[in-house]
Scaffold this motif. Structure first.
Motif, mmCIF file in Angstrom:
data_model
loop_
_atom_site.group_PDB
_atom_site.id
_atom_site.type_symbol
_atom_site.label_atom_id
_atom_site.label_comp_id
_atom_site.label_asym_id
_atom_site.label_seq_id
_atom_site.Cartn_x
_atom_site.Cartn_y
_atom_site.Cartn_z
ATOM 1 N N ALA A 47 -2.381 0.674 8.581
ATOM 2 C CA ALA A 47 -2.553 0.192 7.183
ATOM 3 C C ALA A 47 -3.277 1.256 6.260
ATOM 4 C CB ALA A 47 -3.075 -1.380 7.315
ATOM 5 N N GLY A 48 -3.151 2.488 6.677
ATOM 6 C CA GLY A 48 -3.835 3.770 6.043
ATOM 7 C C GLY A 48 -5.218 3.220 6.080
ATOM 8 N N LYS A 61 -10.383 -4.244 -3.471
ATOM 9 C CA LYS A 61 -9.504 -4.668 -2.266
ATOM 10 C C LYS A 61 -10.620 -5.242 -1.068
ATOM 11 C CE LYS A 61 -6.233 -2.821 -0.175
ATOM 12 N NZ LYS A 61 -4.926 -2.569 -0.078
ATOM 13 N N THR A 102 -12.746 0.684 2.320
ATOM 14 C CA THR A 102 -13.544 1.648 1.994
ATOM 15 C C THR A 102 -13.757 1.862 0.316
ATOM 16 O OG1 THR A 102 -11.813 3.411 2.055
ATOM 17 C CG2 THR A 102 -13.269 3.102 4.108
ATOM 18 N N GLY A 119 -12.857 -5.669 2.002
ATOM 19 C CA GLY A 119 -12.751 -5.061 3.419
ATOM 20 C C GLY A 119 -12.328 -3.333 3.425
ATOM 21 N N PHE A 150 0.741 -1.097 -0.008
ATOM 22 C CA PHE A 150 -0.146 0.085 0.025
ATOM 23 C C PHE A 150 0.910 1.256 -0.044
ATOM 24 C CE2 PHE A 150 -3.272 2.622 2.198
ATOM 25 C CZ PHE A 150 -4.369 2.371 1.132
ATOM 26 N N PHE A 158 -4.612 -6.316 4.002
ATOM 27 C CA PHE A 158 -5.546 -5.398 4.925
ATOM 28 C C PHE A 158 -6.740 -6.340 5.576
ATOM 29 C CE2 PHE A 158 -9.016 -2.230 5.428
ATOM 30 C CZ PHE A 158 -8.268 -1.315 6.000
HETATM 31 N N1 GLN Z 1 -8.006 3.442 3.456
HETATM 32 C C1 GLN Z 1 -8.759 2.426 2.965
HETATM 33 C C2 GLN Z 1 -9.529 1.593 4.286
HETATM 34 O O1 GLN Z 1 -9.477 2.352 5.126
HETATM 35 C C3 GLN Z 1 -7.758 1.253 2.331
HETATM 36 C C4 GLN Z 1 -6.682 0.740 3.372
HETATM 37 C C5 GLN Z 1 -5.929 -0.304 2.597
HETATM 38 O O2 GLN Z 1 -6.216 -0.497 1.636
HETATM 39 N N2 GLN Z 1 -4.912 -0.416 3.490
HETATM 40 O O3 GLN Z 1 -10.231 0.738 4.027
#
Ligand code: GLN
Length: 232
Positions: free
Chosen positions: A73-74, A120, A124, A122, A18, A56
């Motif tokens: 993980a963002g 991807k 957002t 799970g 990511f 993720f």
């Molecule tokens: N920010 C996005 C989320 O919270 C994607 C995070 C990711 O793919 N690592 O779902």
């Protein structure tokens, strides 16, 4: 997991790829904004940790089932996730957006009618795609990792992908994937570090205290600059 009581390191899950938030460099080391931020905070607060790059969705499940102590993980702080996770203070803000290959004939979300979109599991991005799939008449394929999502796009099985804007902008500028954005940004969230609800409250406290310190010292701005400086 009662990590720090036995002086064991905290186990922190993350995504596999990511960039620029977490990815492997040529040496196989995990690098990126999230990795540098956690390292800086742990140093500032004096705790030990180990990174587990699970992917993720697997990271979400590992935190929820108590197999790991936390994740970075963002990860967007969403209302739904707040039911099963406790989050740190926000450290970054990002939305998601659809993108197609540069030379695609797709110009707008309307053009996605009858087509397939890669997401991807799970994320957002997946939630955003699901929320407009009926309206625009497209189908969805789910993938565990961003890499597989982009492979599906480049193989032509999907005509579009959706994920976080800064990640795709980075991929387009540095990763050699010729992407063009369509539509508007959606699902704008703040990224946060997360633990299972009610578990490891001291870890959230330390993360927040350390985050405030590395913000104030300018270290956080430097970290973001190092990874995004010429790709923002
Ligand atoms: N920010 C996005 C989320 O919270 C994607 C995070 C990711 O793919 N690592 O779902």
């Amino acid at each position: 997991v009662q990590a720090q009581e036995d002086n064991e390191p905290y186990i922190i899950a993350t995504d596999t790829t990511f960039a620029p938030f977490e990815y492997q460099d040529e040496n196989g080391d995990f690098v990126g904004i999230d990795m540098d931020l956690l390292e800086a905070i742990a140093e500032d607060q004096g705790f030990e940790y180990e990174i587990r790059p699970l992917g993720f969705n697997a990271a979400l499940q590992a935190v929820e089932s108590g197999q790991v102590d936390g994740m970075i993980a963002g990860m967007g702080i969403t209302e739904e996730r707040q039911e099963s996770f406790d989050f740190s203070d926000p450290y970054y803000e990002a939305g998601v957006q659809f993108a197609v290959l540069e030379d695609s004939e797709i110009e707008s979300l309307e053009d996605l009618e009858g087509q397939n979109v890669a997401v991807k599991t799970g994320t957002t991005g997946m939630a955003a795609a699901e929320s407009v799939a009926d309206e625009f008449g497209f189908t969805i394929s789910t993938f565990e990792d961003s890499v597989n999502m982009y492979e599906d796009l480049q193989a032509g099985n999907s005509v579009a992908v959706i994920e976080d804007y800064p990640v795709m902008a980075y991929a387009a500028q540095t990763g050699g994937i010729p992407l063009r954005f369509i539509g508007e940004q959606m699902e704008i969230t703040d990224y946060g570090f997360a633990v299972q609800t009610g578990e490891n409250p001291e870890l959230i406290e330390m993360f927040n205290a350390g985050l405030a310190n590395v913000r104030e010292s300018g270290e956080f701005a430097e970290i973001v600059n190092t990874h995004l400086g010429d790709a923002d």
